[in-house]
Design an enzyme around this catalytic site. Structure first.
Site, short mmCIF file in Angstrom:
data_model
loop_
_atom_site.label_atom_id
_atom_site.label_comp_id
_atom_site.label_asym_id
_atom_site.label_seq_id
_atom_site.Cartn_x
_atom_site.Cartn_y
_atom_site.Cartn_z
N TYR A 18 1.82 13.03 -1.71
CA TYR A 18 1.65 12.27 -2.95
C TYR A 18 1.13 13.12 -4.12
O TYR A 18 1.01 12.61 -5.23
CB TYR A 18 0.65 11.12 -2.72
CG TYR A 18 1.08 10.15 -1.66
CD1 TYR A 18 2.09 9.22 -1.90
CD2 TYR A 18 0.48 10.14 -0.40
CE1 TYR A 18 2.50 8.32 -0.93
CE2 TYR A 18 0.88 9.24 0.58
CZ TYR A 18 1.88 8.34 0.30
OH TYR A 18 2.28 7.46 1.27
N HIS A 23 1.74 8.17 -9.51
CA HIS A 23 0.59 7.36 -9.10
C HIS A 23 -0.68 8.20 -9.00
O HIS A 23 -1.78 7.64 -8.96
CB HIS A 23 0.89 6.73 -7.74
CG HIS A 23 0.56 5.27 -7.64
ND1 HIS A 23 0.33 4.45 -8.72
CD2 HIS A 23 0.43 4.46 -6.54
CE1 HIS A 23 0.07 3.22 -8.32
NE2 HIS A 23 0.11 3.19 -6.99
N TYR A 72 -6.60 5.56 0.01
CA TYR A 72 -5.29 5.15 -0.49
C TYR A 72 -5.50 4.12 -1.60
O TYR A 72 -6.52 3.43 -1.67
CB TYR A 72 -4.35 4.66 0.61
CG TYR A 72 -3.89 5.79 1.49
CD1 TYR A 72 -2.81 6.59 1.12
CD2 TYR A 72 -4.57 6.09 2.66
CE1 TYR A 72 -2.42 7.66 1.91
CE2 TYR A 72 -4.18 7.16 3.46
CZ TYR A 72 -3.10 7.94 3.08
OH TYR A 72 -2.73 9.01 3.85
N ASN A 74 -4.58 1.18 -2.63
CA ASN A 74 -4.87 -0.25 -2.55
C ASN A 74 -6.31 -0.57 -2.14
O ASN A 74 -6.76 -1.71 -2.30
CB ASN A 74 -3.92 -0.93 -1.55
CG ASN A 74 -2.49 -0.94 -2.05
OD1 ASN A 74 -2.18 -0.42 -3.12
ND2 ASN A 74 -1.59 -1.52 -1.27
#
Length: 199
Positions: A18, A23, A72, A74
């Site tokens: 990532y 993001h 992460y 969320n």
């Protein structure tokens, strides 16, 4: 007793997969702040990479924590709340840096409170802090394509990497985001909004 530290949290997802995605622009901006101020990171309770340092602006100095949650996106709130509670940091001394699809790439908008705008990291922080009233540096990454399934397109967009034109502009954009966070800390949200929101 409230701490005199500020907490600047950049949102993203851990891991090489990532690292360069839209993001993770919050992680990238916090990394730039760490580079500017010579801050190194260590683990905080397995929930975050956390660095402690001193920022200066002219004659002024401010002690800060820089945070990259490892939970992460969320579950970002778990890391932010754990650090806030452990170090007795007031919500009015928290700045969260995150990607925002409602803003064109390169745009920055600063705010406190209000809607999470569908951002799951912000939703998690709101829930864990029991308030939305903390400063946010919203960094525009533009919209996903509107063709096909909207949910799939959104996920693919934010977890996709910047295109060539964006990569060229990214260093200046990250510098603006870092400047915005510093301005909030030293001069307050209103002055920072006046400086950055109209760009």
């Amino acid at each position: 007793m409230a701490s005199d530290y500020w907490l600047i949290a950049g949102l993203g997802n851990p891991g090489a997969k990532y690292r360069n995605t839209r993001h993770n622009i919050g992680f990238m901006t916090v990394d730039l702040l760490a580079e500017r101020w010579g801050v190194g990171f260590a683990r905080h309770k397995g929930l975050a990479e956390l660095g402690k340092g001193l920022m200066t602006m002219g004659e002024r100095r401010q002690k800060v924590f820089l945070c990259k949650p490892l939970t992460y996106m969320n579950d970002s709130g778990q890391a932010v709340e754990s650090i806030r509670e452990y170090y007795h940091i007031g919500v009015d001394h928290i700045v969260v840096i995150h990607d925002d699809m409602d803003l064109d790439f390169g745009r920055i908008k600063l705010k406190s409170g209000g809607s999470a705008g569908g951002h799951n990291g912000i939703k998690s922080i709101d829930r864990c802090l029991h308030t939305p009233d903390y400063a946010r540096v919203r960094m525009g990454v533009g919209h996903a394509s509107r063709s096909g399934d909207a949910h799939d397109n959104t996920i693919n967009w934010v977890l996709g990497e910047f295109n060539a034109a964006q990569r060229k502009q990214l260093p200046e954009f990250l510098a603006d985001g870092a400047d915005a966070a510093e301005t909030i800390v030293f001069d307050g949200l209103t002055k920072a909004q006046d400086r950055f929101n109209g760009r």
